[in-house]
Motif scaffolding. Structure first.
Motif, PDB file in Angstrom:
ATOM      1  N   LEU A 198      -1.858  -8.055   7.197  1.00  0.00           N
ATOM      2  CA  LEU A 198      -3.254  -7.728   7.493  1.00  0.00           C
ATOM      3  C   LEU A 198      -3.495  -6.230   7.495  1.00  0.00           C
ATOM      4  CD1 LEU A 198      -4.072 -10.348  10.280  1.00  0.00           C
ATOM      5  CD2 LEU A 198      -4.602 -10.446   7.836  1.00  0.00           C
ATOM      6  N   ALA A 199      -2.508  -5.452   7.976  1.00  0.00           N
ATOM      7  CA  ALA A 199      -2.654  -3.998   7.991  1.00  0.00           C
ATOM      8  C   ALA A 199      -2.735  -3.458   6.569  1.00  0.00           C
ATOM      9  CB  ALA A 199      -1.485  -3.359   8.737  1.00  0.00           C
ATOM     10  N   ASP A 200      -1.932  -4.039   5.691  1.00  0.00           N
ATOM     11  CA  ASP A 200      -1.956  -3.624   4.294  1.00  0.00           C
ATOM     12  C   ASP A 200      -3.304  -3.964   3.663  1.00  0.00           C
ATOM     13  OD1 ASP A 200      -0.840  -2.666   1.821  1.00  0.00           O
ATOM     14  OD2 ASP A 200      -0.700  -4.748   1.206  1.00  0.00           O
ATOM     15  N   LEU A 201      -3.820  -5.145   3.962  1.00  0.00           N
ATOM     16  CA  LEU A 201      -5.113  -5.559   3.426  1.00  0.00           C
ATOM     17  C   LEU A 201      -6.227  -4.634   3.900  1.00  0.00           C
ATOM     18  CD1 LEU A 201      -4.820  -9.428   3.792  1.00  0.00           C
ATOM     19  CD2 LEU A 201      -4.842  -8.136   1.659  1.00  0.00           C
ATOM     20  N   ALA A 202      -6.141  -4.208   5.153  1.00  0.00           N
ATOM     21  CA  ALA A 202      -7.169  -3.334   5.704  1.00  0.00           C
ATOM     22  C   ALA A 202      -7.166  -1.964   5.036  1.00  0.00           C
ATOM     23  CB  ALA A 202      -6.955  -3.172   7.207  1.00  0.00           C
ATOM     24  N   ASP A 203      -6.037  -1.586   4.449  1.00  0.00           N
ATOM     25  CA  ASP A 203      -5.893  -0.271   3.835  1.00  0.00           C
ATOM     26  C   ASP A 203      -6.333  -0.246   2.375  1.00  0.00           C
ATOM     27  OD1 ASP A 203      -5.084   2.465   4.026  1.00  0.00           O
ATOM     28  OD2 ASP A 203      -3.266   1.975   2.899  1.00  0.00           O
ATOM     29  N   LEU A 204      -6.757  -1.395   1.848  1.00  0.00           N
ATOM     30  CA  LEU A 204      -7.182  -1.449   0.458  1.00  0.00           C
ATOM     31  C   LEU A 204      -8.481  -0.676   0.248  1.00  0.00           C
ATOM     32  CD1 LEU A 204      -6.623  -5.231  -0.411  1.00  0.00           C
ATOM     33  CD2 LEU A 204      -5.107  -3.316  -0.938  1.00  0.00           C
ATOM     34  N   THR A 205      -8.635  -0.114  -0.945  1.00  0.00           N
ATOM     35  CA  THR A 205      -9.897   0.518  -1.300  1.00  0.00           C
ATOM     36  C   THR A 205     -10.941  -0.572  -1.512  1.00  0.00           C
ATOM     37  OG1 THR A 205      -9.517   0.439  -3.675  1.00  0.00           O
ATOM     38  CG2 THR A 205      -8.577   2.324  -2.470  1.00  0.00           C
ATOM     39  N   PRO A 206     -12.232  -0.211  -1.539  1.00  0.00           N
ATOM     40  CA  PRO A 206     -13.265  -1.222  -1.798  1.00  0.00           C
ATOM     41  C   PRO A 206     -13.040  -1.992  -3.102  1.00  0.00           C
ATOM     42  CG  PRO A 206     -14.279   0.745  -0.922  1.00  0.00           C
ATOM     43  CD  PRO A 206     -12.832   1.090  -1.154  1.00  0.00           C
ATOM     44  N   VAL A 207     -12.623  -1.284  -4.162  1.00  0.00           N
ATOM     45  CA  VAL A 207     -12.368  -1.947  -5.435  1.00  0.00           C
ATOM     46  C   VAL A 207     -11.189  -2.907  -5.302  1.00  0.00           C
ATOM     47  CG1 VAL A 207     -11.584  -1.601  -7.817  1.00  0.00           C
ATOM     48  CG2 VAL A 207     -13.348  -0.121  -6.855  1.00  0.00           C
ATOM     49  N   GLU A 208     -10.141  -2.466  -4.608  1.00  0.00           N
ATOM     50  CA  GLU A 208      -8.972  -3.328  -4.432  1.00  0.00           C
ATOM     51  C   GLU A 208      -9.309  -4.549  -3.569  1.00  0.00           C
ATOM     52  OE1 GLU A 208      -5.296  -0.082  -4.684  1.00  0.00           O
ATOM     53  OE2 GLU A 208      -6.328  -0.414  -2.769  1.00  0.00           O
ATOM     54  N   LYS A 209     -10.151  -4.366  -2.572  1.00  0.00           N
ATOM     55  CA  LYS A 209     -10.557  -5.500  -1.738  1.00  0.00           C
ATOM     56  C   LYS A 209     -11.326  -6.531  -2.556  1.00  0.00           C
ATOM     57  CE  LYS A 209     -10.724  -3.130   2.745  1.00  0.00           C
ATOM     58  NZ  LYS A 209     -11.579  -2.632   3.835  1.00  0.00           N
ATOM     59  N   ASP A 316     -10.618  -8.491 -14.257  1.00  0.00           N
ATOM     60  CA  ASP A 316      -9.232  -8.670 -13.844  1.00  0.00           C
ATOM     61  C   ASP A 316      -9.097  -8.458 -12.339  1.00  0.00           C
ATOM     62  OD1 ASP A 316      -8.438  -9.174 -16.411  1.00  0.00           O
ATOM     63  OD2 ASP A 316      -7.653  -7.163 -16.806  1.00  0.00           O
ATOM     64  N   SER A 317      -8.114  -9.137 -11.750  1.00  0.00           N
ATOM     65  CA  SER A 317      -7.892  -9.023 -10.307  1.00  0.00           C
ATOM     66  C   SER A 317      -6.680  -8.153  -9.987  1.00  0.00           C
ATOM     67  CB  SER A 317      -7.705 -10.415  -9.689  1.00  0.00           C
ATOM     68  OG  SER A 317      -6.610 -11.078 -10.280  1.00  0.00           O
ATOM     69  N   SER A 318      -6.268  -7.323 -10.926  1.00  0.00           N
ATOM     70  CA  SER A 318      -5.041  -6.534 -10.768  1.00  0.00           C
ATOM     71  C   SER A 318      -5.219  -5.425  -9.735  1.00  0.00           C
ATOM     72  CB  SER A 318      -4.662  -5.904 -12.113  1.00  0.00           C
ATOM     73  OG  SER A 318      -4.701  -6.855 -13.149  1.00  0.00           O
ATOM     74  N   VAL A 319      -4.287  -5.356  -8.794  1.00  0.00           N
ATOM     75  CA  VAL A 319      -4.244  -4.309  -7.774  1.00  0.00           C
ATOM     76  C   VAL A 319      -2.939  -3.539  -7.952  1.00  0.00           C
ATOM     77  CG1 VAL A 319      -4.154  -3.821  -5.298  1.00  0.00           C
ATOM     78  CG2 VAL A 319      -5.642  -5.645  -6.174  1.00  0.00           C
ATOM     79  N   ARG A 320      -3.028  -2.222  -8.125  1.00  0.00           N
ATOM     80  CA  ARG A 320      -1.847  -1.437  -8.501  1.00  0.00           C
ATOM     81  C   ARG A 320      -0.735  -1.527  -7.467  1.00  0.00           C
ATOM     82  NH1 ARG A 320      -1.396   4.397 -11.516  1.00  0.00           N
ATOM     83  NH2 ARG A 320       0.893   4.466 -11.520  1.00  0.00           N
ATOM     84  N   ARG A 321      -1.058  -1.402  -6.194  1.00  0.00           N
ATOM     85  CA  ARG A 321       0.003  -1.380  -5.178  1.00  0.00           C
ATOM     86  C   ARG A 321       0.767  -2.703  -5.163  1.00  0.00           C
ATOM     87  NH1 ARG A 321      -3.107   0.009   0.119  1.00  0.00           N
ATOM     88  NH2 ARG A 321      -4.422   1.113  -1.386  1.00  0.00           N
ATOM     89  N   TYR A 322       0.108  -3.787  -5.525  1.00  0.00           N
ATOM     90  CA  TYR A 322       0.802  -5.073  -5.607  1.00  0.00           C
ATOM     91  C   TYR A 322       1.620  -5.169  -6.890  1.00  0.00           C
ATOM     92  CZ  TYR A 322      -2.397  -6.405  -1.833  1.00  0.00           C
ATOM     93  OH  TYR A 322      -3.101  -6.464  -0.664  1.00  0.00           O
ATOM     94  N   ALA A 323       1.086  -4.627  -7.979  1.00  0.00           N
ATOM     95  CA  ALA A 323       1.827  -4.625  -9.234  1.00  0.00           C
ATOM     96  C   ALA A 323       3.112  -3.820  -9.111  1.00  0.00           C
ATOM     97  CB  ALA A 323       0.959  -4.057 -10.354  1.00  0.00           C
ATOM     98  N   GLU A 324       3.065  -2.754  -8.333  1.00  0.00           N
ATOM     99  CA  GLU A 324       4.238  -1.890  -8.193  1.00  0.00           C
ATOM    100  C   GLU A 324       5.349  -2.541  -7.379  1.00  0.00           C
ATOM    101  OE1 GLU A 324       2.396   1.630  -6.670  1.00  0.00           O
ATOM    102  OE2 GLU A 324       2.117   2.498  -8.687  1.00  0.00           O
ATOM    103  N   ARG A 325       5.054  -3.612  -6.661  1.00  0.00           N
ATOM    104  CA  ARG A 325       6.117  -4.355  -5.981  1.00  0.00           C
ATOM    105  C   ARG A 325       6.966  -5.133  -6.969  1.00  0.00           C
ATOM    106  NH1 ARG A 325       3.454  -8.033  -1.481  1.00  0.00           N
ATOM    107  NH2 ARG A 325       2.242  -8.690  -3.307  1.00  0.00           N
ATOM    108  N   VAL A 326       6.434  -5.346  -8.176  1.00  0.00           N
ATOM    109  CA  VAL A 326       7.086  -6.202  -9.170  1.00  0.00           C
ATOM    110  C   VAL A 326       7.541  -5.404 -10.390  1.00  0.00           C
ATOM    111  CG1 VAL A 326       6.800  -8.273 -10.591  1.00  0.00           C
ATOM    112  CG2 VAL A 326       5.583  -8.071  -8.412  1.00  0.00           C
TER     113      VAL A 326
END
Length: 359
Positions: A198-209, A316-326
């Motif tokens: 949840l903390a990570d989700l709260a830190d998303l930018t508006p576009v990422e949210k 597209d629903s791509s979020v960079r910080r999530y892509a970088e985990r993979v």
């Protein structure tokens, strides 16, 4: 490897026309738009054009401008286009489509890309002229192994990999299996899995949210096709194999992004993919990829190390910080137009981004 030319018997085309003309249309609720699925007027209009306006022979001839071959890998026939570049020292580039697409999507980018790359454009096992599959187990990793073997047979010691949709899963898998030969991976239509933190989700930018919310909407409202194909693909296959209008509606829902991008893909491009699936009898076997590849939607044990570029198109629903985990993301590009089917909707932008990464 054997040379392959698409040459559909006229009897199959006549049968298709007869079935379309005899379509038994279902009832539908009024005023619900796309909320229950593809509206009947949309399917009827495109089916009428398929019957009396669309020319398969024209597109068959266009696709046959691409040199095509078949070979057997791991017990499965694999069809692919192989377009050699005149450029000295051109880098080989492996292009992988998704569902409900076929190799035909890349016909729009093959010309410009072949100015700089040797192109290998296979049909995923179970799709089009690589289908149907005859055994279980054709998931992402097995397809990736087949692709690495295909590139070995073609004599390519180093190559790049590109893909969208399911191709965005298969292409990185090729790099993990063949790291010494894959020099880079370029992805579009990349699905990234939102964090449960949840903390990570709260830190998303508006576009990422908004993009994370889009993934939640897909799960809640649009993922029925994936659930059915991921659990009961054989049951669905009977209807798709018997009714061209039924297959058209099933695939059109995806091409229109479940009503969010209606008309984003040109009707001839939709019908070319649907017609290929119909004529090859692969609507059922292509859907099996969702069952065979279910384990690949989660996070891999270790992030990929191959340099990776991600092209993000509208929708597209791509979020960079999530892509970088993979992935080892070294390039991230936000494109101004196009969509999930970038090779069809914004081919020049896709070509430019691929060139910018690999050259």
């Amino acid at each position: 490897m054997e040379r392959f030319v698409i040459d559909i018997p006229q009897a199959q085309l006549d049968d298709l026309r007869e079935r379309l003309a005899r379509t038994r249309w279902p009832d539908a609720l009024e005023g619900v738009g796309w909320s229950y699925g593809v509206p009947p007027e949309t399917v009827r209009e495109l089916a009428a054009y398929w019957l009396d306006g669309y020319s398969w022979r024209e597109h068959e001839a266009r696709l046959n401008e691409l040199p095509q071959y078949t070979t057997e890998i791991d017990g499965q026939r694999v069809h692919f286009a192989h377009v050699r570049s005149a450029r000295p020292g051109a880098l080989p580039l492996l292009l992988t489509h998704g569902w409900p697409s076929t190799f035909a999507d890349f016909s729009h980018v093959a010309g410009p890309l072949s100015q700089d790359f040797h192109l290998v454009i296979p049909s995923i096992p179970g799709f089009a002229f690589s289908g149907p599959t005859t055994a279980t187990g054709w998931g992402v990793e097995r397809i990736a192994a087949a692709w690495a073997e295909l590139m070995r047979r073609l004599g390519y010691a180093r190559y790049g990999a590109q893909g969208g949709d399911f191709g965005s899963l298969i292409s990185p898998a090729v790099a993990r299996l063949d790291p010494d030969r894959v020099v880079g991976v370029h992805l579009n239509a990349l699905t990234t899995i939102p964090s449960d933190d949840l903390a990570d989700l709260a830190d998303l930018t508006p576009v990422e949210k908004e993009r994370a919310a889009k993934m939640d909407r897909w799960r809640g409202a649009y993922s029925g096709y994936a659930m059915i194909q991921g659990t009961r693909p054989q049951t669905l296959a009977y209807g798709l194999a018997d009714s061209p209008a039924g297959q058209l509606a099933w695939n059109l829902d995806g091409f229109a992004s479940w009503g969010e991008d209606v008309g984003g893909v040109a009707r001839d491009d939709v019908l070319t993919d649907v017609t290929i699936s119909w004529l090859t009898g692969t609507a059922g076997s292509s859907g099996r990829l969702y069952r065979e590849g279910a384990s690949s939607w989660g996070l891999p044990a270790e992030p990929g190390t191959t340099p990776t570029a991600v092209a993000v198109f509208p929708g597209d629903s791509s979020v960079r910080r999530y892509a970088e985990r993979v992935h080892n993301v070294v390039r991230w590009t936000e494109l101004p137009e196009g969509g999930h089917y970038a090779a069809l909707q914004a081919p020049s932008l896709l070509v430019d981004d691929i060139r910018a990464f690999f050259l």
